[in-house]
Design a protein around this motif. Structure first.
Motif, mmCIF file in Angstrom:
data_model
loop_
_atom_site.group_PDB
_atom_site.id
_atom_site.type_symbol
_atom_site.label_atom_id
_atom_site.label_comp_id
_atom_site.label_asym_id
_atom_site.label_seq_id
_atom_site.Cartn_x
_atom_site.Cartn_y
_atom_site.Cartn_z
ATOM 1 N N ASN A 17 0.845 -1.180 0.000
ATOM 2 C CA ASN A 17 0.000 0.000 0.000
ATOM 3 C C ASN A 17 0.890 1.244 0.000
ATOM 4 O OD1 ASN A 17 -1.915 1.910 0.278
ATOM 5 N ND2 ASN A 17 -2.736 1.173 2.225
ATOM 6 N N MET A 18 0.812 2.014 -1.027
ATOM 7 C CA MET A 18 1.660 3.196 -1.180
ATOM 8 C C MET A 18 0.926 4.486 -0.820
ATOM 9 S SD MET A 18 4.476 1.937 -2.288
ATOM 10 C CE MET A 18 5.478 2.775 -3.451
ATOM 11 N N ALA A 19 -0.245 4.400 -0.267
ATOM 12 C CA ALA A 19 -1.036 5.600 0.011
ATOM 13 C C ALA A 19 -0.386 6.495 1.052
ATOM 14 C CB ALA A 19 -2.436 5.200 0.460
ATOM 15 N N SER A 20 0.280 5.943 2.048
ATOM 16 C CA SER A 20 0.851 6.775 3.110
ATOM 17 C C SER A 20 2.296 7.184 2.818
ATOM 18 C CB SER A 20 0.790 6.034 4.435
ATOM 19 O OG SER A 20 1.579 4.868 4.367
ATOM 20 N N LEU A 21 2.874 6.744 1.732
ATOM 21 C CA LEU A 21 4.253 7.074 1.411
ATOM 22 C C LEU A 21 4.483 8.581 1.216
ATOM 23 C CD1 LEU A 21 7.022 5.800 0.990
ATOM 24 C CD2 LEU A 21 6.496 5.661 -1.432
ATOM 25 N N PRO A 22 3.649 9.304 0.498
ATOM 26 C CA PRO A 22 3.883 10.761 0.390
ATOM 27 C C PRO A 22 3.833 11.465 1.744
ATOM 28 C CG PRO A 22 2.363 10.055 -1.306
ATOM 29 C CD PRO A 22 2.575 8.886 -0.393
ATOM 30 N N ASP A 23 2.956 11.042 2.633
ATOM 31 C CA ASP A 23 2.896 11.650 3.958
ATOM 32 C C ASP A 23 4.199 11.426 4.713
ATOM 33 O OD1 ASP A 23 0.326 12.490 3.498
ATOM 34 O OD2 ASP A 23 -0.580 10.714 4.436
#
Length: 151
Positions: A17-23
């Motif tokens: 899951n790459m959704a939290s990577l930018p955060d």
């Protein structure tokens, strides 16, 4: 004889899951932006700091004023020069420099102001004494000398 064929279950690797990577990236970026101290003085003199045995770190770096003494970076002369912030100066300029630095500090930093002399190990003591006399006239009485720890 009965042959049994066992089926291997299909194993799928779960997707990351790459959704939290930018955060996470922006959090680390902001951390380094806050913690990193950018140098605001470009050194115009070269110096080799002497080694010492009783070396201590400065506690309150916001109240430290630096005076650099060394030879010019471009090697234009063999004379030792005094650098105050980003300009080369003489001992007569030290009093004005100390007064302007005091005015820029908070009241708390003014009380614990320390002048750090970062001089080359081969600077004649007459130059260092002239700097100390100019500091004494401007009531900058807390002086430290920059050194590396001797091992």
């Amino acid at each position: 004889m009965i042959r049994r064929h066992f089926r291997r279950p299909d194993h799928h690797v779960p997707e990351l899951n790459m959704a939290s990577l930018p955060d996470l990236i922006f959090t680390v970026l902001f951390f380094f932006m806050i913690v990193t101290h950018m140098r605001d003085v470009e050194k115009q003199v070269t110096y080799q700091v002497p080694a010492g045995t009783e070396v201590e770190k400065q506690q309150h770096k916001s109240s430290v004023v630096h005076i650099y003494i060394g030879k010019p970076l471009d090697g234009s002369s063999d004379n030792y020069l005094i650098q105050l912030n980003n300009r080369l100066a003489t001992t007569a300029d030290i009093a004005r420099f100390i007064d302007s630095e005091r005015q820029q500090m908070s009241a708390e930093d003014r009380e614990r102001m320390v002048v750090s002399i970062e001089a080359d190990r081969n600077v004649p003591m007459s130059i260092v004494n002239d700097v100390k006399q100019a500091l004494r006239k401007s009531y900058a009485l807390n002086i430290s000398y920059a050194a590396t720890e001797r091992r």
